[in-house]
Design a protein around this motif. Structure first.
Motif, PDB file in Angstrom:
ATOM      1  N   GLY A   4      13.404   3.471  -1.282  1.00 48.85           N
ATOM      2  CA  GLY A   4      14.426   2.803  -0.482  1.00 48.85           C
ATOM      3  C   GLY A   4      13.920   2.376   0.876  1.00 48.85           C
ATOM      4  N   VAL A   5      13.045   3.180   1.476  1.00 47.43           N
ATOM      5  CA  VAL A   5      12.467   2.821   2.766  1.00 47.43           C
ATOM      6  C   VAL A   5      11.555   1.604   2.614  1.00 47.43           C
ATOM      7  N   VAL A   6      10.766   1.594   1.540  1.00 42.79           N
ATOM      8  CA  VAL A   6       9.904   0.434   1.282  1.00 42.79           C
ATOM      9  C   VAL A   6      10.754  -0.821   1.128  1.00 42.79           C
ATOM     10  N   ALA A   7      11.834  -0.719   0.358  1.00 45.55           N
ATOM     11  CA  ALA A   7      12.719  -1.871   0.150  1.00 45.55           C
ATOM     12  C   ALA A   7      13.318  -2.343   1.472  1.00 45.55           C
ATOM     13  N   ASN A  42      16.408   6.216   3.967  1.00 45.26           N
ATOM     14  CA  ASN A  42      15.846   6.995   5.069  1.00 45.26           C
ATOM     15  C   ASN A  42      14.956   8.113   4.549  1.00 45.26           C
ATOM     16  N   ASP A  43      13.875   8.359   5.266  1.00 44.38           N
ATOM     17  CA  ASP A  43      13.052   9.540   5.036  1.00 44.38           C
ATOM     18  C   ASP A  43      12.857  10.232   6.386  1.00 44.38           C
ATOM     19  N   ARG A  44      11.928  11.171   6.466  1.00 44.11           N
ATOM     20  CA  ARG A  44      11.778  11.937   7.713  1.00 44.11           C
ATOM     21  C   ARG A  44      11.257  11.082   8.864  1.00 44.11           C
ATOM     22  N   PHE A  45      10.704   9.910   8.542  1.00 40.43           N
ATOM     23  CA  PHE A  45      10.133   9.067   9.580  1.00 40.43           C
ATOM     24  C   PHE A  45      11.043   7.911   9.998  1.00 40.43           C
ATOM     25  N   SER A  46      12.222   7.794   9.396  1.00 40.47           N
ATOM     26  CA  SER A  46      13.067   6.628   9.683  1.00 40.47           C
ATOM     27  C   SER A  46      14.478   7.060  10.065  1.00 40.47           C
ATOM     28  N   ASN A  47      15.170   6.129  10.706  1.00 38.23           N
ATOM     29  CA  ASN A  47      16.551   6.374  11.114  1.00 38.23           C
ATOM     30  C   ASN A  47      17.348   5.088  10.917  1.00 38.23           C
ATOM     31  N   ASN A  48      17.262   4.514   9.734  1.00 39.74           N
ATOM     32  CA  ASN A  48      17.962   3.272   9.423  1.00 39.74           C
ATOM     33  C   ASN A  48      19.457   3.553   9.256  1.00 39.74           C
ATOM     34  N   SER A  49      20.287   2.543   9.517  1.00 37.39           N
ATOM     35  CA  SER A  49      21.727   2.785   9.565  1.00 37.39           C
ATOM     36  C   SER A  49      22.502   1.783   8.715  1.00 37.39           C
ATOM     37  N   GLU A  50      23.717   2.177   8.360  1.00 35.57           N
ATOM     38  CA  GLU A  50      24.559   1.353   7.488  1.00 35.57           C
ATOM     39  C   GLU A  50      24.906   0.015   8.132  1.00 35.57           C
ATOM     40  N   ASP A  51      25.169   0.017   9.445  1.00 33.26           N
ATOM     41  CA  ASP A  51      25.534  -1.247  10.085  1.00 33.26           C
ATOM     42  C   ASP A  51      24.387  -2.246  10.043  1.00 33.26           C
ATOM     43  N   GLU A  99       0.828  -1.200   0.000  1.00 33.31           N
ATOM     44  CA  GLU A  99       0.000   0.000   0.000  1.00 33.31           C
ATOM     45  C   GLU A  99       0.867   1.256   0.000  1.00 33.31           C
ATOM     46  N   LEU A 100       1.919   1.238   0.800  1.00 31.38           N
ATOM     47  CA  LEU A 100       2.844   2.376   0.829  1.00 31.38           C
ATOM     48  C   LEU A 100       3.535   2.550  -0.517  1.00 31.38           C
ATOM     49  N   ASP A 101       3.945   1.459  -1.124  1.00 32.44           N
ATOM     50  CA  ASP A 101       4.662   1.521  -2.391  1.00 32.44           C
ATOM     51  C   ASP A 101       3.799   2.083  -3.510  1.00 32.44           C
ATOM     52  N   ALA A 102       2.471   1.982  -3.363  1.00 38.33           N
ATOM     53  CA  ALA A 102       1.561   2.489  -4.393  1.00 38.33           C
ATOM     54  C   ALA A 102       1.365   3.993  -4.305  1.00 38.33           C
ATOM     55  N   MET A 103       1.847   4.618  -3.246  1.00 41.12           N
ATOM     56  CA  MET A 103       1.686   6.062  -3.101  1.00 41.12           C
ATOM     57  C   MET A 103       2.707   6.786  -3.978  1.00 41.12           C
ATOM     58  N   PRO A 104       2.324   7.877  -4.631  1.00 40.86           N
ATOM     59  CA  PRO A 104       3.215   8.528  -5.599  1.00 40.86           C
ATOM     60  C   PRO A 104       4.495   9.109  -5.001  1.00 40.86           C
ATOM     61  N   ASP A 105       4.449   9.583  -3.778  1.00 39.02           N
ATOM     62  CA  ASP A 105       5.616  10.241  -3.191  1.00 39.02           C
ATOM     63  C   ASP A 105       6.302   9.385  -2.135  1.00 39.02           C
ATOM     64  N   ARG A 106       6.083   8.081  -2.191  1.00 39.06           N
ATOM     65  CA  ARG A 106       6.736   7.214  -1.211  1.00 39.06           C
ATOM     66  C   ARG A 106       8.231   7.170  -1.478  1.00 39.06           C
TER      67      ARG A 106
END
Length: 286
Positions: free
Chosen positions: A109-112, A139-148, A99-106
């Motif tokens: 990389g976060v979805v993946a 990462n987007d404004r809602f995430s804080n994913n990291s390289e490790d 559902e998120l992936d279907a949004m135009p401005d998603r």
């Protein structure tokens, strides 16, 4: 026997009061503001921070259904999917991510990223690897994913595919970024047939003053997987007392041959062996 209860620390009380206050504020704003998606999203996030991740999931869904603010609809789908993954509801999480992936401005990389997390939990290493192999922007404004953690996910994917050397390589890449990455240590300690050069590369990343931190991550790991890591540390930091101290616990869990080798090193370090526990026999499994 007298038990004395002197109350809670002020910071604990303050923390609890703050969480409860956030929930009350979010509930009040929901009644006052027209931007229902934003307020519901903030209400659900407050619930997550208060420790009620399961209870937050339907509130995130209400934020999506309200549809008053596309940005917070995306945020609700993202955090709701994360909550589902952490609750073990992987198929539902993948539906939210579709559902998120279907949004135009998603953010693709976060979805993946979150799809890969869900697939790893479903033991689909190949599917997860296809998503993370070339992932660089996650990462987007809602995430804080990291390289490790990205490197740890790559390691997990290769482990599931049976590519143990590559799994070890990505574990070490993860630890090069963050020595405290627990998933990387866990995967590394369970891999069979890892080339010694990967263990040596890992050990060379750990300075002497951080050996205790690194070894702490191995306390609950299986002895067979821990020993090659310890040997690599010993080669890079021979005689270091942090390794010796760890070995005093390890000798009670490992096989007899390993116990004898480490007991000799403990003795050479000047520690009295009589004060140590004796190794327990390991049961053979069919």
């Amino acid at each position: 026997l007298n038990l004395v209860h002197s109350g809670y620390l002020n910071e604990i009380i303050e923390s609890r009061n703050k969480r409860e206050r956030n929930l009350r504020i979010a509930s009040t704003r929901l009644q006052e503001l027209d931007d229902k998606s934003r307020v519901l999203f903030e209400h659900a996030r407050s619930m997550v921070l208060a420790g009620d991740r399961e209870g937050a999931i339907p509130i995130f869904r209400q934020a999506v259904a309200a549809g008053t603010n596309e940005m917070f609809v995306r945020g609700a789908l993202e955090h709701g999917a994360l909550g589902l993954i952490e609750s073990g509801r992987y198929d539902e999480a993948l539906e939210w991510l579709d559902e998120l992936d279907a949004m135009p401005d998603r953010h693709a990389g976060v979805v993946a990223w979150f799809r890969a997390r869900a697939l790893l939990c479903k033991d689909d290493g190949a599917g997860a690897w296809a998503l993370v192999e070339h992932l660089t922007d996650y990462n987007d404004r809602f995430s804080n994913n990291s390289e490790d953690h990205l490197e740890a996910m790559k390691a997990g994917a290769h482990r599931l595919m049976g590519n143990h050397e590559l799994a070890a390589h990505h574990c070490v890449n993860s630890l090069a970024v963050n020595l405290g990455n627990a998933p990387a240590w866990r995967i590394l300690s369970t891999l069979p047939d890892v080339p010694s050069h990967e263990f040596e590369r890992m050990a060379s990343l750990v300075p002497a003053d951080r050996l205790t931190l690194a070894l702490a991550n191995l306390l609950a790991m299986p002895p067979d997987g821990v020993e090659p890591i310890m040997e690599a540390f010993w080669k890079v930091h021979p005689g270091h007392m942090a390794i010796v101290a760890f070995a005093t616990d390890f000798v009670a869990r490992c096989d007899e041959a390993s116990a004898q080798r480490w007991r000799r090193r403990i003795t050479e370090a000047g520690i009295d062996l009589t004060s140590l526990p004796t190794p327990q026999p390991q049961l053979e499994t069919a």
